[in-house]
Scaffold this motif. Structure first.
Motif, PDB file in Angstrom:
ATOM      1  N   VAL A  45     -26.031 -17.739 -14.895  1.00  0.00           N
ATOM      2  CA  VAL A  45     -26.764 -18.276 -13.744  1.00  0.00           C
ATOM      3  C   VAL A  45     -27.688 -19.413 -14.178  1.00  0.00           C
ATOM      4  O   VAL A  45     -27.792 -20.449 -13.514  1.00  0.00           O
ATOM      5  CB  VAL A  45     -27.554 -17.145 -13.049  1.00  0.00           C
ATOM      6  N   ARG A  46     -28.384 -19.211 -15.306  1.00  0.00           N
ATOM      7  CA  ARG A  46     -29.282 -20.253 -15.795  1.00  0.00           C
ATOM      8  C   ARG A  46     -28.509 -21.523 -16.155  1.00  0.00           C
ATOM      9  O   ARG A  46     -28.943 -22.639 -15.839  1.00  0.00           O
ATOM     10  CB  ARG A  46     -30.056 -19.743 -17.004  1.00  0.00           C
ATOM     11  N   SER A  47     -27.355 -21.358 -16.811  1.00  0.00           N
ATOM     12  CA  SER A  47     -26.551 -22.529 -17.181  1.00  0.00           C
ATOM     13  C   SER A  47     -26.104 -23.301 -15.949  1.00  0.00           C
ATOM     14  O   SER A  47     -26.123 -24.537 -15.930  1.00  0.00           O
ATOM     15  CB  SER A  47     -25.335 -22.087 -17.999  1.00  0.00           C
ATOM     16  N   ARG A  48     -25.722 -22.564 -14.913  1.00  0.00           N
ATOM     17  CA  ARG A  48     -25.300 -23.244 -13.686  1.00  0.00           C
ATOM     18  C   ARG A  48     -26.467 -23.992 -13.058  1.00  0.00           C
ATOM     19  O   ARG A  48     -26.320 -25.131 -12.600  1.00  0.00           O
ATOM     20  CB  ARG A  48     -24.726 -22.230 -12.702  1.00  0.00           C
ATOM     21  N   ARG A  49     -27.633 -23.377 -13.030  1.00  0.00           N
ATOM     22  CA  ARG A  49     -28.801 -24.055 -12.469  1.00  0.00           C
ATOM     23  C   ARG A  49     -29.170 -25.279 -13.293  1.00  0.00           C
ATOM     24  O   ARG A  49     -29.551 -26.328 -12.744  1.00  0.00           O
ATOM     25  CB  ARG A  49     -29.975 -23.088 -12.400  1.00  0.00           C
ATOM     26  N   GLN A  50     -29.069 -25.160 -14.620  1.00  0.00           N
ATOM     27  CA  GLN A  50     -29.354 -26.309 -15.471  1.00  0.00           C
ATOM     28  C   GLN A  50     -28.386 -27.450 -15.194  1.00  0.00           C
ATOM     29  O   GLN A  50     -28.785 -28.621 -15.172  1.00  0.00           O
ATOM     30  CB  GLN A  50     -29.261 -25.899 -16.944  1.00  0.00           C
ATOM     31  N   LEU A  51     -27.126 -27.106 -14.995  1.00  0.00           N
ATOM     32  CA  LEU A  51     -26.137 -28.137 -14.694  1.00  0.00           C
ATOM     33  C   LEU A  51     -26.475 -28.844 -13.389  1.00  0.00           C
ATOM     34  O   LEU A  51     -26.408 -30.075 -13.294  1.00  0.00           O
ATOM     35  CB  LEU A  51     -24.743 -27.509 -14.624  1.00  0.00           C
ATOM     36  N   VAL A  52     -26.845 -28.083 -12.374  1.00  0.00           N
ATOM     37  CA  VAL A  52     -27.200 -28.678 -11.089  1.00  0.00           C
ATOM     38  C   VAL A  52     -28.419 -29.574 -11.229  1.00  0.00           C
ATOM     39  O   VAL A  52     -28.459 -30.706 -10.711  1.00  0.00           O
ATOM     40  CB  VAL A  52     -27.443 -27.570 -10.042  1.00  0.00           C
ATOM     41  N   VAL A  53     -29.442 -29.086 -11.960  1.00  0.00           N
ATOM     42  CA  VAL A  53     -30.656 -29.895 -12.162  1.00  0.00           C
ATOM     43  C   VAL A  53     -30.332 -31.179 -12.922  1.00  0.00           C
ATOM     44  O   VAL A  53     -30.811 -32.265 -12.585  1.00  0.00           O
ATOM     45  CB  VAL A  53     -31.721 -29.057 -12.901  1.00  0.00           C
ATOM     46  N   THR A  54     -29.482 -31.068 -13.966  1.00  0.00           N
ATOM     47  CA  THR A  54     -29.117 -32.243 -14.753  1.00  0.00           C
ATOM     48  C   THR A  54     -28.366 -33.263 -13.908  1.00  0.00           C
ATOM     49  O   THR A  54     -28.633 -34.470 -13.973  1.00  0.00           O
ATOM     50  CB  THR A  54     -28.253 -31.820 -15.953  1.00  0.00           C
ATOM     51  N   LEU A  55     -27.417 -32.788 -13.106  1.00  0.00           N
ATOM     52  CA  LEU A  55     -26.644 -33.706 -12.270  1.00  0.00           C
ATOM     53  C   LEU A  55     -27.531 -34.384 -11.227  1.00  0.00           C
ATOM     54  O   LEU A  55     -27.390 -35.582 -10.956  1.00  0.00           O
ATOM     55  CB  LEU A  55     -25.504 -32.954 -11.587  1.00  0.00           C
TER      56      LEU A  55
END
Length: 405
Positions: free
Chosen positions: A170-180
């Motif tokens: 879940v954290r990795s997915r949120r990080q990806l969204v924040v990065t994008l």
């Protein structure tokens, strides 16, 4: 584009971006946060009730211990309301509590999930290692009669690993969204800066073009108007000739200004624009200067001026135009020599020279921006331009521009 110019493209910037809530502290809960917190509380309470029911089914456990377990389990579930603010501390406390209180297992799993979601890998690994080490302690201190010690330990380890893995996903997915989102925002900002820079460069080009085009015309106006002012007794023929030059120059200046303003208003509309000057139109420029009363000699040894590249020919034209304009301003009456030599593979050399004025005169003020603009033009074309006083007191402009074979 380099990575040092855009640091957000560095791997360290994309590996573990900070998420909202990573720093902890007091934050106002949104409707979604309330829904998630309530769901987490109900899940922990459901697991705790299931464990409490299993303990109650064991007739060997005293009722006082069952009642104490229910109180401790309820307190552990209520403690989950601070999991956003102190996730690591809550997880450590529940890990210690769960070793002697199996009813707190549900709250522990939720706390471990929160740590995996809201904290980076290092604290998650430390807390997870502590939870895995404490997993066999609970079945050893308070074994389940219906389940073996090995089975309880394996199930506990799998649940801890499953919850931690799920939280890190879940954290990795949120990080990806924040990065994008951050990259998109910065890309949009960068595009805006590029547009502003392109607009600024276009305005500078237009300003140079206005100077190159209008300075030549307006200098004719100034020189001939000054001649009429200082020679009011001039013969009617000279007055009429000067007035004609003033009229023609003013008309040409207005026409040039109208075309430039038209480009500014509708840059895609090329209808009605006159062709840009080239090397082949250099003779017309010299003829115009002669008609205005200047003594100009042109030595153009280019075999086929029309074959010269349009950009190079236009730059040569502008250099000659600026040189004639400056000579008319600062050395009226002096003979100006324009020389153009070169060819494919050798480049083009253009020189504009004039001697010192024979008689003192009132100079027309100049800003020097024209020569600066010509230097920039020549540099952008891959050439060079030199200008300065001559040993005889005159002034010269010399430029070399590349012409590929």
């Amino acid at each position: 584009m380099t990575r040092t110019e855009y640091p957000w493209l560095l791997p360290s910037a994309m590996a573990d971006p900070e998420l909202p809530g990573d720093r902890g502290g007091r934050q106002r809960r949104t409707v979604r946060d309330w829904a998630v917190d309530i769901t987490a509380f109900l899940c922990a309470a459901g697991i705790g009730l299931a464990v409490l029911a299993a303990i109650g089914a064991d007739r060997t456990t005293p009722d006082a211990f069952v009642f104490l377990d229910s109180l401790v389990g309820g307190a552990a579930c209520c403690a989950l309301w601070v999991r956003r603010r102190w996730p690591v501390g809550l997880a450590v406390a529940l890990t210690l509590l769960a070793t002697v209180e199996p009813v707190a297992a549900g709250a522990l799993l939720v706390a471990l999930f929160s740590v995996a979601v809201h904290r980076p890998f290092r604290p998650v690994a430390l807390v997870g290692a502590g939870a895995l080490i404490a997993t066999p302690v609970q079945p050893y201190l308070r074994p389940d009669p219906s389940t073996s010690f090995l089975t309880s330990t394996v199930v506990g380890v799998l649940l801890v690993l499953l919850v931690l893995s799920w939280g890190m996903v879940v954290r990795s997915r949120r990080q990806l969204v924040v990065t994008l989102r951050e990259r998109a925002r910065r890309a949009e900002t960068e595009a805006g800066l590029r547009a502003e820079q392109a607009q600024r460069l276009a305005r500078e080009d237009i300003a140079r073009e206005m100077h190159d085009v209008l300075a030549h015309r307006l200098t004719l106006l100034s020189v001939h108007a000054g001649a009429l002012e200082f020679r009011p007794d001039a013969p009617p023929a000279e007055v009429a000739r000067a007035a004609g030059v003033i009229r023609d120059s003013a008309h040409e200046a207005l026409q040039d200004l109208r075309e430039i303003i038209g480009v500014l208003r509708s840059p895609r509309d090329g209808d009605g624009n006159r062709p840009q000057p080239t090397l082949a139109t250099l003779d017309a420029l010299v003829a115009e200067s002669r008609a205005a009363g200047m003594e100009v000699t042109l030595d153009n040894v280019i075999d086929d001026p029309a074959a010269a590249p349009a950009a190079i020919g236009r730059t040569v034209y502008r250099i000659a135009q600026e040189g004639l304009t400056n000579a008319r301003k600062h050395a009226p009456g002096a003979e100006v020599a324009v020389t153009v030599t070169g060819g494919p593979g050798r480049g083009i050399t253009v020189e504009v020279r004039n001697p010192a004025p024979a008689e003192p005169f009132e100079q027309v003020p100049g800003s020097g921006q024209g020569l600066i603009g010509l230097t920039e033009r020549a540099t952008l074309a891959g050439g060079r331009l030199d200008h300065g006083p001559e040993p005889d007191g005159g002034f010269g402009v010399r430029a070399w521009l590349p012409w590929s074979s």
